[in-house]
Design an enzyme around this catalytic site. Sequence first.
Site, PDB file in Angstrom:
ATOM      1  N   SER A 149      66.599  57.695  85.097  1.00 41.66           N
ATOM      2  CA  SER A 149      66.660  56.877  83.898  1.00 41.66           C
ATOM      3  C   SER A 149      67.815  55.865  84.015  1.00 41.66           C
ATOM      4  O   SER A 149      67.818  55.058  84.934  1.00 41.66           O
ATOM      5  CB  SER A 149      66.785  57.783  82.674  1.00 41.66           C
ATOM      6  OG  SER A 149      66.487  57.075  81.489  1.00 41.66           O
ATOM      7  N   ASP A 172      55.360  59.350  80.754  1.00 41.70           N
ATOM      8  CA  ASP A 172      56.684  58.949  80.269  1.00 41.70           C
ATOM      9  C   ASP A 172      56.524  57.964  79.115  1.00 41.70           C
ATOM     10  O   ASP A 172      55.985  56.868  79.291  1.00 41.70           O
ATOM     11  CB  ASP A 172      57.472  58.304  81.413  1.00 41.70           C
ATOM     12  CG  ASP A 172      58.946  58.124  81.094  1.00 41.70           C
ATOM     13  OD1 ASP A 172      59.302  58.045  79.902  1.00 41.70           O
ATOM     14  OD2 ASP A 172      59.744  58.052  82.044  1.00 41.70           O
ATOM     15  N   HIS A 197      59.494  62.063  80.527  1.00 39.91           N
ATOM     16  CA  HIS A 197      60.822  61.545  80.838  1.00 39.91           C
ATOM     17  C   HIS A 197      61.792  62.712  81.016  1.00 39.91           C
ATOM     18  O   HIS A 197      62.754  62.885  80.275  1.00 39.91           O
ATOM     19  CB  HIS A 197      61.302  60.604  79.729  1.00 39.91           C
ATOM     20  CG  HIS A 197      62.426  59.713  80.152  1.00 39.91           C
ATOM     21  ND1 HIS A 197      62.237  58.587  80.925  1.00 39.91           N
ATOM     22  CD2 HIS A 197      63.759  59.781  79.943  1.00 39.91           C
ATOM     23  CE1 HIS A 197      63.395  58.001  81.150  1.00 39.91           C
ATOM     24  NE2 HIS A 197      64.336  58.716  80.564  1.00 39.91           N
TER      25      HIS A 197
END
Length: 289
Positions: A114, A238, A266
């Site tokens: 991320s 995600d 995610h």
Amino acid sequence: MPRAQANGIELEYDTFGDPANPALVLVMGLRTQMIAWEEELCGLLADQGFHVIRFDNRDCGLSTQFDHLPAPDFAAIFAGDRTTVPYTLADMALDLVGLLDALGVDKAHLVGASMGGMIAQQCAIDHPERVLSLCSIMSTTGNPAVGQPSPEALALLDQRPATTREEAVEASVAAWRVFGSPGVDEEQLRARSALAYDRAYNPAGGMRQYAAIIASPDRTPGLQGVRLPALVVHGTADTLVNPSGGQATAAAIPDAELLLVDGMGHDLPPTVWPTLVRAIRRNADRAAA
């Protein structure tokens, strides 16, 4: 756990495996402490012949906090005024280089998740001489046309900070219901969320990290100049960073491998660890070759 002096701040870190092995640095995402790289996953990577290093980014966990700075003015930042931005992703990439310096590591394999993927990308752009290979997981390029969250996930970024431990834990579990992988055990999520809260809770630091993300430029032109073995991993489920972000990252880096993981959200559920570890080892082998 030890702390390192890096780029003028202190970074909390720990390591797994033989220090004589090639270094592999794990960089975590927005508001997320290094313990999100679970010890079992770190052990699996160490078993693949890496000296695994995980650390808390600035303004997170037990690393240096920037609470003395005023809160970012997000309305101004989105309008193009960066005067309240405390630091950028380039500064956080320098933190990573400083950690390598402190640990006596000349070059390392980088694995970022991320926001950590953004930091790792920026490090590969700005400091390629320190990077052996790059793995960007559930991340994006900074181009606002790709990688955008769903409306439900975007709303989570604007929530008011919790005022109690119970509120913080329940808010975390509710968030993972929105953007995490389906089928993850909620009691395990609750336990991990409680552990993170008890270790360190600083929502203001997360807002400063978020300001760094939105104030940093599109990395696409820089990624087009990266000449390193690169692996891009993204889950098809995600909702926080749309898979188009991973696809754009892989398209920007010459000869990058794109690994789309069916059903992954995610997060990094244990079910994907074997696939992820094999892919990271394969990408690192490209660097050795």
